[in-house]
Design a protein around this motif. Structure first.
Motif, PDB file in Angstrom:
ATOM      1  N   PRO A 226       0.840  -1.197   0.000  1.00 31.01           N
ATOM      2  CA  PRO A 226       0.000   0.000   0.000  1.00 31.01           C
ATOM      3  C   PRO A 226       0.874   1.246   0.000  1.00 31.01           C
ATOM      4  CG  PRO A 226       0.145  -0.881   2.216  1.00 31.01           C
ATOM      5  CD  PRO A 226       0.890  -1.840   1.329  1.00 31.01           C
ATOM      6  N   LEU A 227       0.241   2.394  -0.196  1.00 34.78           N
ATOM      7  CA  LEU A 227       0.996   3.643  -0.263  1.00 34.78           C
ATOM      8  C   LEU A 227       1.777   3.896   1.023  1.00 34.78           C
ATOM      9  CD1 LEU A 227       1.687   6.224  -1.780  1.00 34.78           C
ATOM     10  CD2 LEU A 227      -0.364   7.281  -0.795  1.00 34.78           C
ATOM     11  N   LEU A 228       1.204   3.565   2.174  1.00 34.30           N
ATOM     12  CA  LEU A 228       1.880   3.844   3.440  1.00 34.30           C
ATOM     13  C   LEU A 228       3.195   3.081   3.534  1.00 34.30           C
ATOM     14  CD1 LEU A 228      -1.410   3.973   3.953  1.00 34.30           C
ATOM     15  CD2 LEU A 228      -0.722   4.334   6.307  1.00 34.30           C
ATOM     16  N   SER A 229       3.211   1.816   3.087  1.00 34.81           N
ATOM     17  CA  SER A 229       4.448   1.030   3.122  1.00 34.81           C
ATOM     18  C   SER A 229       5.422   1.490   2.048  1.00 34.81           C
ATOM     19  CB  SER A 229       4.133  -0.455   2.939  1.00 34.81           C
ATOM     20  OG  SER A 229       3.460  -0.970   4.056  1.00 34.81           O
ATOM     21  N   SER A 230       4.916   1.815   0.857  1.00 32.26           N
ATOM     22  CA  SER A 230       5.790   2.267  -0.223  1.00 32.26           C
ATOM     23  C   SER A 230       6.517   3.551   0.153  1.00 32.26           C
ATOM     24  CB  SER A 230       4.979   2.472  -1.511  1.00 32.26           C
ATOM     25  OG  SER A 230       4.380   1.268  -1.923  1.00 32.26           O
ATOM     26  N   MET A 231       5.823   4.455   0.793  1.00 36.13           N
ATOM     27  CA  MET A 231       6.456   5.708   1.204  1.00 36.13           C
ATOM     28  C   MET A 231       7.519   5.465   2.273  1.00 36.13           C
ATOM     29  SD  MET A 231       5.432   8.402  -0.431  1.00 36.13           S
ATOM     30  CE  MET A 231       5.584   7.345  -1.859  1.00 36.13           C
ATOM     31  N   ALA A 232       7.224   4.605   3.227  1.00 32.35           N
ATOM     32  CA  ALA A 232       8.189   4.322   4.289  1.00 32.35           C
ATOM     33  C   ALA A 232       9.459   3.708   3.718  1.00 32.35           C
ATOM     34  CB  ALA A 232       7.569   3.390   5.329  1.00 32.35           C
ATOM     35  N   SER A 233       9.331   2.903   2.664  1.00 31.29           N
ATOM     36  CA  SER A 233      10.499   2.227   2.102  1.00 31.29           C
ATOM     37  C   SER A 233      11.443   3.190   1.395  1.00 31.29           C
ATOM     38  CB  SER A 233      10.047   1.138   1.126  1.00 31.29           C
ATOM     39  OG  SER A 233       9.467   1.718  -0.034  1.00 31.29           O
ATOM     40  N   ILE A 234      10.982   4.409   1.033  1.00 25.37           N
ATOM     41  CA  ILE A 234      11.879   5.384   0.411  1.00 25.37           C
ATOM     42  C   ILE A 234      12.182   6.539   1.363  1.00 25.37           C
ATOM     43  CG2 ILE A 234      11.098   4.817  -1.915  1.00 25.37           C
ATOM     44  CD1 ILE A 234       9.442   7.392  -1.909  1.00 25.37           C
ATOM     45  N   GLY A 235      11.873   6.344   2.635  1.00 24.20           N
ATOM     46  CA  GLY A 235      12.216   7.349   3.632  1.00 24.20           C
ATOM     47  C   GLY A 235      11.189   8.443   3.797  1.00 24.20           C
ATOM     48  N   ALA A 236      10.032   8.320   3.165  1.00 25.42           N
ATOM     49  CA  ALA A 236       8.974   9.321   3.296  1.00 25.42           C
ATOM     50  C   ALA A 236       7.888   8.773   4.221  1.00 25.42           C
ATOM     51  CB  ALA A 236       8.390   9.669   1.926  1.00 25.42           C
ATOM     52  N   SER A 237       6.935   9.631   4.565  1.00 21.09           N
ATOM     53  CA  SER A 237       5.836   9.205   5.437  1.00 21.09           C
ATOM     54  C   SER A 237       4.538   9.800   4.922  1.00 21.09           C
ATOM     55  CB  SER A 237       6.075   9.651   6.883  1.00 21.09           C
ATOM     56  OG  SER A 237       6.166  11.074   6.958  1.00 21.09           O
ATOM     57  N   VAL A 238       3.453   9.074   5.151  1.00 18.23           N
ATOM     58  CA  VAL A 238       2.131   9.520   4.718  1.00 18.23           C
ATOM     59  C   VAL A 238       1.418  10.154   5.904  1.00 18.23           C
ATOM     60  CG1 VAL A 238      -0.089   8.802   3.770  1.00 18.23           C
ATOM     61  CG2 VAL A 238       2.020   7.722   2.969  1.00 18.23           C
ATOM     62  N   GLN A 239       1.025  11.387   5.755  1.00 19.78           N
ATOM     63  CA  GLN A 239       0.312  12.078   6.827  1.00 19.78           C
ATOM     64  C   GLN A 239      -1.162  11.714   6.828  1.00 19.78           C
ATOM     65  OE1 GLN A 239       2.142  14.076   9.156  1.00 19.78           O
ATOM     66  NE2 GLN A 239       3.583  12.810   7.993  1.00 19.78           N
ATOM     67  N   GLN A 240      -1.723  11.626   5.638  1.00 24.62           N
ATOM     68  CA  GLN A 240      -3.118  11.211   5.563  1.00 24.62           C
ATOM     69  C   GLN A 240      -3.442  10.747   4.151  1.00 24.62           C
ATOM     70  OE1 GLN A 240      -6.006  14.320   6.178  1.00 24.62           O
ATOM     71  NE2 GLN A 240      -5.254  15.584   4.500  1.00 24.62           N
ATOM     72  N   VAL A 241      -4.366   9.781   4.084  1.00 22.71           N
ATOM     73  CA  VAL A 241      -4.971   9.358   2.820  1.00 22.71           C
ATOM     74  C   VAL A 241      -6.468   9.306   3.085  1.00 22.71           C
ATOM     75  CG1 VAL A 241      -5.164   7.569   1.068  1.00 22.71           C
ATOM     76  CG2 VAL A 241      -2.953   8.002   2.139  1.00 22.71           C
ATOM     77  N   VAL A 242      -7.202  10.135   2.365  1.00 17.85           N
ATOM     78  CA  VAL A 242      -8.634  10.298   2.633  1.00 17.85           C
ATOM     79  C   VAL A 242      -9.409  10.093   1.336  1.00 17.85           C
ATOM     80  CG1 VAL A 242     -10.437  11.912   3.359  1.00 17.85           C
ATOM     81  CG2 VAL A 242      -8.233  11.889   4.538  1.00 17.85           C
ATOM     82  N   LEU A 243     -10.512   9.331   1.448  1.00 20.13           N
ATOM     83  CA  LEU A 243     -11.438   9.140   0.334  1.00 20.13           C
ATOM     84  C   LEU A 243     -12.743   9.816   0.715  1.00 20.13           C
ATOM     85  CD1 LEU A 243     -11.633   7.654  -2.410  1.00 20.13           C
ATOM     86  CD2 LEU A 243     -12.597   5.708  -1.175  1.00 20.13           C
ATOM     87  N   GLU A 244     -13.120  10.868  -0.042  1.00 13.77           N
ATOM     88  CA  GLU A 244     -14.300  11.668   0.321  1.00 13.77           C
ATOM     89  C   GLU A 244     -14.935  12.226  -0.935  1.00 13.77           C
ATOM     90  OE1 GLU A 244     -15.278  14.745   3.920  1.00 13.77           O
ATOM     91  OE2 GLU A 244     -13.472  15.122   2.735  1.00 13.77           O
ATOM     92  N   ASP A 245     -16.245  12.104  -1.039  1.00 15.35           N
ATOM     93  CA  ASP A 245     -16.988  12.606  -2.198  1.00 15.35           C
ATOM     94  C   ASP A 245     -16.424  12.066  -3.511  1.00 15.35           C
ATOM     95  OD1 ASP A 245     -18.644  14.049  -0.517  1.00 15.35           O
ATOM     96  OD2 ASP A 245     -17.352  15.832  -0.592  1.00 15.35           O
ATOM     97  N   GLY A 246     -15.914  10.817  -3.494  1.00 11.66           N
ATOM     98  CA  GLY A 246     -15.399  10.202  -4.712  1.00 11.66           C
ATOM     99  C   GLY A 246     -13.971  10.572  -5.040  1.00 11.66           C
ATOM    100  N   ASP A 247     -13.398  11.560  -4.335  1.00 13.20           N
ATOM    101  CA  ASP A 247     -12.026  11.993  -4.591  1.00 13.20           C
ATOM    102  C   ASP A 247     -11.074  11.381  -3.565  1.00 13.20           C
ATOM    103  OD1 ASP A 247     -13.023  13.498  -6.614  1.00 13.20           O
ATOM    104  OD2 ASP A 247     -12.920  15.420  -5.550  1.00 13.20           O
ATOM    105  N   LEU A 248      -9.883  11.078  -4.028  1.00  9.53           N
ATOM    106  CA  LEU A 248      -8.835  10.583  -3.132  1.00  9.53           C
ATOM    107  C   LEU A 248      -7.832  11.703  -2.911  1.00  9.53           C
ATOM    108  CD1 LEU A 248      -7.576   7.903  -1.808  1.00  9.53           C
ATOM    109  CD2 LEU A 248      -6.044   7.958  -3.778  1.00  9.53           C
ATOM    110  N   ARG A 249      -7.513  11.988  -1.648  1.00 16.63           N
ATOM    111  CA  ARG A 249      -6.521  13.012  -1.322  1.00 16.63           C
ATOM    112  C   ARG A 249      -5.457  12.391  -0.425  1.00 16.63           C
ATOM    113  NH1 ARG A 249     -11.097  15.459   0.316  1.00 16.63           N
ATOM    114  NH2 ARG A 249     -10.306  15.701   2.446  1.00 16.63           N
TER     115      ARG A 249
END
Length: 683
Positions: free
Chosen positions: A552-575
Motif C-alpha cells: 500500500p501507499l503507506l508502506s511504499s512511502m516508508a520504504s523510500i524514507g517518506a511518510s504519509v500524513q493522511q490518505v482520505v477518500l471523500e466525495d469520490g475523490d482521493l486526497r
C-alpha cells in the motif's frame, strides 16, 4: 565366371580374381555403391575373426569400430574413379575380440571401391615412439603444478596441433548462440582470443549438437552441407577434428583442430582418441575449479553478509551501508570490484553512489539505464527492470559491458547485477565482478540475492530513521478526482499499514457510518484488496481492516524514507499528503505514489517544520523488532486494547498469520519496551 567360396557361398567375384585375392597376405574387401561389402578375401575374414558369408553383404561400417565407421563409409562414397586414399581405422574382431588398428588403402574401380588392409604395428615410421613422446609431454603439462590452467590449455593445444597436423587449434566456449574463442593457435593471426562468432556459421555447431567427437578429413566430400560454413573458404579449411568439453554434464565448450588437410596419414583412430581424452580432462578440470571457486565464494559471501549486518547496527546512514557492502565485496578474494548505483529519474542513467576496486574516478563513470523492454542492453539494465538478479557468465566480446569494464583493476570474466530491493521499492543495483569463469550459480546466487535484500532493508531503515529525525521536511499533496463511487456524506481515512511478509499487508483505518458502502464497493473494485472487515461502533465512526497482496501507499512511502500524513477518500475523490526529508528526490516520491494510485496528480509542494516529538517516538520504535512492531500496530488498530475488545488476541493473530501464543509473546515484549521507555523517560 562367378564362383563359390570355400563353404559353398556364392559371390560375384570372378574366380581368377578371387583366387588372386586369396593369395594376398593382406586383408582385402570390396565396397559396392550401396556401401556394403560385395567381396572379401580369406585374409580379411581371418583379420576380423568372422566367416566370409557373414561379411559379404554387411554394411561397411559394421566391421569397423564406431568412431571410424562413418568416416570409412563417407570416404568410400566420395572417392572418384581412379582416385586413391589412405586412412587409419580399427576393425572389430569377432564378438568379443580386441579391435585391430589397420592402415587402409582405398582405390576406386568404377562404382566399387577396393580396400587393402594392413595391420598397424605403430612402430613403422616411428609412430609408436612419437605417440609415446606425445603422451609423456601431455602428462607433464597436466601434472605441472607451476602452470595455471590457461597455460596448460595453451600447451595442450600446441601438442594437439602436432598430433593432428592441422593449421588451426582452438578452445572456445559456447555462450548462448555464440562461439567465443578462449585460446587460439592461428597461422596468420586471423583468429584471436576473445573473438565472437555465431555458432550457426561453424562446423563446431554439429559437434555441440551431437555431443560427441566429430571427424572430417574432407569436408567438401563428406559433409557438403557444411561446406559454406563461416570462414571455411577464407581460412582454407577442409579437414576438422573437434571434441566437446563437458562441464556438469553440459557441453560448455569445444576443443577443435582444423586446416587445409590433416597430417600425412590423416586423422587416425589414435588421434581422435587422444583429442577426446584431452577434452575430457579439460572439462573435468573446469568442473573441479568451479566447485572449489564456488565454495570459496559462498564462504566469503557469508562473511560479507555478516559484516554488512554489523554495519546496519553500527552505522546509521545509507552512504555508510552502501560503502560497507562494496568494500567488503571488493576486498574479498572472490571478486574484483563492486559498485552500487541508482537510476536517476530525469537522465535515465545509473548514478554511481558507491564503488570499490575500480580504477576511474566516480564522476567519470556512467551506465545507461533501461529505456525499453529488451534485455539486450545487459544484465544491469535487466536487473533494474525486473527486480531480479541477472548475470553475464562470460563478458568477453559482449557489447553491453565492454564500455565500462576497463575501469576495473582486474581481468573481469563474469558479472552479476543484484537488485537492491525492499518491499517492492528499488534502491539501485549492486554490480559485482569476478575473474572467475561462469561464476554466480546455485548457492552463490542465493547468497547474493540475500545480500541485495539485506542492503535494501538496511537502506529502508536508514531512510526511515532520517525521515523521522529531521525537523524540516518537504510536504506534497496529491488528489485523484472521481476515484471511487461517491457517497452523499462520509469519509474514509487510511491510517496505518502493517507488513506481513511475502508481499502481504494489513491496512487499518476509520470510516464514517454513511461511507461504509462506499468503502466496500471501492474495495471490491481493487484486485489486490483480498479481504475487508469493518468493525467497532464508536458513534458515527467505525474501524476497518483490509488485507492486501501488494504494497500500500503507506508502506511504499516508508520504504523510500517518506511518510504519509493522511490518505482520505471523500466525495469520490482521493486526497493524500506525503512528507519526505529535505533533499529527497521528489520525482521518485511522485512516481511511487502514482504506482499505487495511477490517477493521483501532485497539487502542492511546500517546506514545513514538524514537531520534534517524532524523534522521541523514533527512539522508542527503534527498540522494537519488526515482528513486535507489526503485532503492536495490528493490535492497536484492530481495537485489541479497547474495552470491550473489538478483536480478540486470536483474531489479531489470525490476521497476522501467526499462532495465538506467538502473537501474545510479541505483544507482551512490545508492551514492555514501550512502557519501559515511557517510565525511563519520565524519570
Amino acid at each position: 565366371m562367378g564362383g563359390t567360396t570355400g563353404d559353398g557361398t556364392a559371390d560375384d567375384t570372378p574366380t581368377a580374381y578371387r583366387r588372386l585375392a586369396d593369395a594376398v597376405d593382406d586383408g582385402l574387401f570390396v565396397v559396392d555403391a550401396s556401401g556394403r561389402l560385395s567381396a572379401v578375401n580369406d585374409a580379411f575374414a581371418e583379420l576380423t575373426e568372422r566367416s566370409r558369408p557373414s561379411l559379404v553383404g554387411a554394411e561397411v561400417e559394421s566391421v569397423v569400430e564406431p568412431s571410424g565407421g562413418e568416416r570409412l563409409r563417407q570416404r568410400c562414397r566420395s572417392l572418384q574413379p581412379a582416385e586413391t586414399a589412405e586412412l587409419h581405422v580399427t576393425f572389430s574382431a569377432g564378438d568379443a575380440g580386441e579391435g585391430i588398428p589397420c592402415s587402409v588403402e582405398l582405390s576406386a574401380d568404377g562404382d566399387a571401391v577396393v580396400a587393402v588392409c594392413k595391420p598397424s604395428t605403430f612402430d613403422e615410421g616411428g609412430h609408436l615412439e612419437r605417440r609415446e613422446a606425445m603422451l609423456r609431454e601431455t602428462h607433464e603439462v597436466i601434472a605441472d603444478g607451476e602452470r595455471d590452467f590457461d597455460e596448460q590449455v595453451d600447451a595442450l593445444l600446441e601438442i594437439g596441433q602436432r598430433v593432428t597436423g592441422t593449421a588451426y587449434a582452438t578452445l572456445a566456449r559456447i555462450r548462448g548462440d555464440d562461439y567465443v574463442f578462449e585460446s587460439v593457435i592461428s597461422p596468420a593471426d586471423d583468429i584471436e582470443p576473445g573473438d565472437v562468432v555465431p555458432m550457426s556459421t561453424r562446423v563446431c555447431e554439429r559437434t555441440a549438437a551431437r555431443e560427441e567427437s566429430l571427424v572430417f578429413e574432407d569436408i567438401s566430400a563428406e559433409a557438403p552441407d557444411l561446406a559454406d560454413r563461416g570462414d571455411r573458404e577464407r581460412l582454407d579449411v577442409n579437414c576438422y577434428l573437434g571434441a566437446p568439453i563437458f562441464v556438469d554434464d553440459e557441453v560448455r565448450g569445444l576443443f577443435c583442430f582444423y586446416g587445409p588437410e590433416a597430417g600425412v596419414d590423416g586423422f587416425s583412430e589414435w588421434d581422435v582418441t587422444f583429442i577426446d581424452l584431452v577434452s575430457r580432462w579439460i572439462g573435468t578440470e573446469l568442473e573441479r575449479q568451479r566447485r572449489t571457486e564456488r565454495l570459496a565464494a559462498v564462504n566469503e559471501l557469508d562473511g560479507v553478509v555478516r559484516e554488512v549486518s554489523d554495519a546496519v547496527i553500527d552505522q546509521s546512514t545509507r552512504e555508510e551501508i552502501e560503502a560497507t557492502a562494496c568494500r567488503c565485496l571488493a576486498e574479498s578474494d572472490s571478486y574484483g570490484f563492486a559498485l552500487l548505483g541508482e537510476v536517476d529519474a530525469e537522465s535515465r542513467s545509473l548514478k554511481l553512489r558507491s564503488a570499490a576496486g575500480v580504477a576511474v574516478p566516480p564522476e567519470e563513470w556512467s551506465l545507461s539505464a533501461p529505456t525499453d523492454a529488451s534485455d539486450k542492453s545487459g544484465p544491469t539494465e535487466a536487473a533494474i527492470r525486473h527486480h531480479e538478479l541477472r548475470t553475464l557468465r562470460d563478458v568477453r566480446g559482449d557489447p553491453s559491458v565492454e564500455s565500462w569494464l576497463p575501469m576495473a583493476d582486474s581481468d573481469v570474466r563474469s558479472v552479476a547485477s543484484v537488485p537492491v530491493v525492499y518491499e517492492g521499492s528499488l534502491y539501485g543495483t549492486l554490480v559485482v565482478a569476478t575473474e572467475r569463469r561462469e561464476a554466480f550459480e546455485s548457492e552463490e546466487r542465493a547468497v547474493l540475492e540475500h545480500l541485495g535484500e539485506l542492503v535494501g532493508h538496511a537502506i529502508a531503515a536508514a531512510e526511515r530513521k532520517r525521515a523521522l529525525m529531521s525537523d524540516d521536511v518537504t510536504e506534497l499533496e496529491f488528489r485523484a478526482s472521481d476515484y471511487a463511487p461517491s457517497a452523499d456524506d462520509g469519509t474514509v481515512r487510511f491510517e496505518r499499514s502493517v507488513p506481513l511478509g511475502d508481499d502481504e499487508f494489513l491496512v487499518y483505518g476509520t470510516v464514517d457510518e454513511e461511507a461504509v458502502d462506499t468503502l466496500e464497493t471501492f474495495a471490491a473494485s481493487r484486485g489486490s484488496w483480498t479481504e475487508i472487515e469493518v468493525f467497532g461502533d464508536d458513534g458515527d465512526e467505525r474501524s476497518f481492516e483490509i488485507e492486501l497482496s501488494e504494497p500500500p501507499l503507506l508502506s511504499s512511502m516508508a520504504s523510500i524514507g517518506a511518510s504519509v500524513q493522511q490518505v482520505v477518500l471523500e466525495d469520490g475523490d482521493l486526497r493524500a499528503t506525503v512528507r519526505a526529508p529535505c533533499g529527497t528526490d521528489v520525482r521518485r516520491v511522485i512516481e511511487t505514489v502514482q504506482e499505487t494510485f495511477p490517477e493521483a496528480e501532485p497539487l502542492a509542494r511546500r517546506q514545513v517544520t514538524r514537531s520534534s516529538a517524532s524523534a522521541t517516538d523514533s527512539a522508542v520504535a527503534d527498540e522494537l523488532t519488526d515482528r513486535q512492531r507489526a503485532a503492536l500496530e495490528a493490535a492497536y488498530y484492530a481495537g485489541f486494547f479497547e474495552w470491550p475488545r473489538e478483536h480478540s488476541g486470536e483474531s489479531v493473530a489470525d490476521s497476522l498469520g501467526v499462532s495465538p501464543p506467538t502473537f501474545h509473546q510479541h505483544i507482551r515484549a512490545a508492551e514492555n519496551k514501550v512502557v519501559g521507555a515511557f517510565l525511563e523517560d519520565g524519570e
